[in-house]
Scaffold this motif. Structure first.
Motif, mmCIF file in Angstrom:
data_model
loop_
_atom_site.group_PDB
_atom_site.id
_atom_site.type_symbol
_atom_site.label_atom_id
_atom_site.label_comp_id
_atom_site.label_asym_id
_atom_site.label_seq_id
_atom_site.Cartn_x
_atom_site.Cartn_y
_atom_site.Cartn_z
ATOM 1 N N THR A 58 0.854 -1.181 0.000
ATOM 2 C CA THR A 58 0.000 0.000 0.000
ATOM 3 C C THR A 58 0.894 1.237 0.000
ATOM 4 O OG1 THR A 58 -1.680 -1.187 1.276
ATOM 5 C CG2 THR A 58 -1.872 1.207 1.162
ATOM 6 N N GLU A 78 -4.719 6.910 -3.197
ATOM 7 C CA GLU A 78 -3.936 5.848 -2.564
ATOM 8 C C GLU A 78 -3.957 4.606 -3.448
ATOM 9 O OE1 GLU A 78 -3.996 4.332 1.882
ATOM 10 O OE2 GLU A 78 -5.433 3.194 0.668
ATOM 11 N N GLN A 80 -2.818 0.649 -4.295
ATOM 12 C CA GLN A 80 -2.507 -0.570 -3.553
ATOM 13 C C GLN A 80 -2.246 -1.697 -4.552
ATOM 14 O OE1 GLN A 80 -5.601 -2.919 -1.285
ATOM 15 N NE2 GLN A 80 -4.478 -2.069 0.469
ATOM 16 N N GLU A 82 -1.473 -5.797 -5.076
ATOM 17 C CA GLU A 82 -1.588 -7.126 -4.494
ATOM 18 C C GLU A 82 -0.965 -8.132 -5.454
ATOM 19 O OE1 GLU A 82 -5.008 -9.875 -2.322
ATOM 20 O OE2 GLU A 82 -5.584 -8.360 -3.795
ATOM 21 N N THR A 120 -11.245 -1.991 -7.509
ATOM 22 C CA THR A 120 -10.484 -3.090 -6.927
ATOM 23 C C THR A 120 -10.954 -4.413 -7.500
ATOM 24 O OG1 THR A 120 -9.894 -4.183 -4.839
ATOM 25 C CG2 THR A 120 -12.096 -3.249 -4.999
#
Length: 259
Positions: A58, A78, A80, A82, A120
């Motif tokens: 993150t 922001e 992020q 994965e 996401t």
């Protein structure tokens, strides 16, 4: 498109306010860099469950902030990331962005606006809820606009508008799961403060949704949604500076289930 147009309009208004204030906004990183790694078990990959080593990175939240004598404006983003060691197709780049603006136009009139966007493929990282959808492309955008009028020093009238869009689709499951919906909310709020310790708030909201899907998961035609009416009252009283008391109640009327 409506949400994008509203967001662009608010950004232009904020830019005009900056020009009048003759100043430049400041840039900050408001959260630290966060790196996590571990072993995940039972990760849903379509109709099967897999185990894999994952890394979650993150990045710091990038924030643009501009305070002025009449109001504040902030914009943040922001990212992020994965990563999956063996199932790379499950890796994702998640986004979360928002802006907030409040501006006092006259001694009695003021405006509040904000917008939040989320994209996401792993909803479990964001939503702490029992109603979770499988992994898949999820997008959400919410725009909120409120116009305030101080009728008297103790009474404030607020008109507000919400525009919420949510979209999800996952075909690699037993039955394809998808939804794409836009919801608009119009409301009027009256807030009266009896004294520094107590106030009464009354609110009326009209909610209408629109589905962009012609057919649902079962293949049935999606009909037009019916409007929802909400009336609510809230009474607040500060027993002590650290002990508030609140009681609220209301009425919801709709021909179908409403959330």
């Amino acid at each position: 498109m409506k949400a994008i147009i509203v967001a662009m309009f608010l950004l232009l208004c904020a830019a005009g306010a900056w020009a009048q204030e003759d100043s430049v906004p400041s840039f900050y990183f408001t959260t630290p860099l966060d790196l996590q790694s571990g072993r995940e078990f039972g990760v849903l990959d379509g109709t099967r469950k897999v185990d894999d080593t994952t890394v979650l990175l993150t990045a710091p939240t990038f924030t643009l902030w501009k305070p002025t004598p009449r109001g504040d404006f902030s914009l943040n983003y922001e990212p992020q990331f994965e990563f999956f060691a063996h199932y790379g197709h499950l890796s994702s780049w998640n986004h979360q962005a928002a802006f907030k603006w409040n501006y006092k136009m006259t001694p009695r009139w003021s405006i509040d606006a904000n917008d939040q966007f989320v994209a996401t493929r792993d909803n479990s990282l964001r939503f702490d809820s029992a109603f979770l959808v499988p992994r898949g492309p999820y997008k959400e955008n919410g725009t909120y606009l409120k116009l305030n009028y101080d009728w008297t020093p103790k009474t404030r009238i607020k008109t507000h508008f919400d525009n919420s869009f949510v979209s999800f689709r996952e075909d690699n499951v037993t039955r394809p799961l998808f939804f794409s919906r836009l919801t608009n909310t119009y409301g009027l709020t009256v807030e009266h403060r009896f004294n520094p310790k107590s106030k009464l708030t009354g609110d009326y909201t009209y909610l209408r949704s629109h589905s962009f899907d012609k057919y649902d998961q079962a293949g049935f035609l999606v009909g037009p949604s019916t409007p929802t009416h909400v009336v609510a009252f809230t009474y607040d009283y500060n027993l002590t500076p650290r002990l508030p008391f609140e009681v609220s109640g209301g009425y919801v009327r709709s021909a179908i289930n409403s959330y």
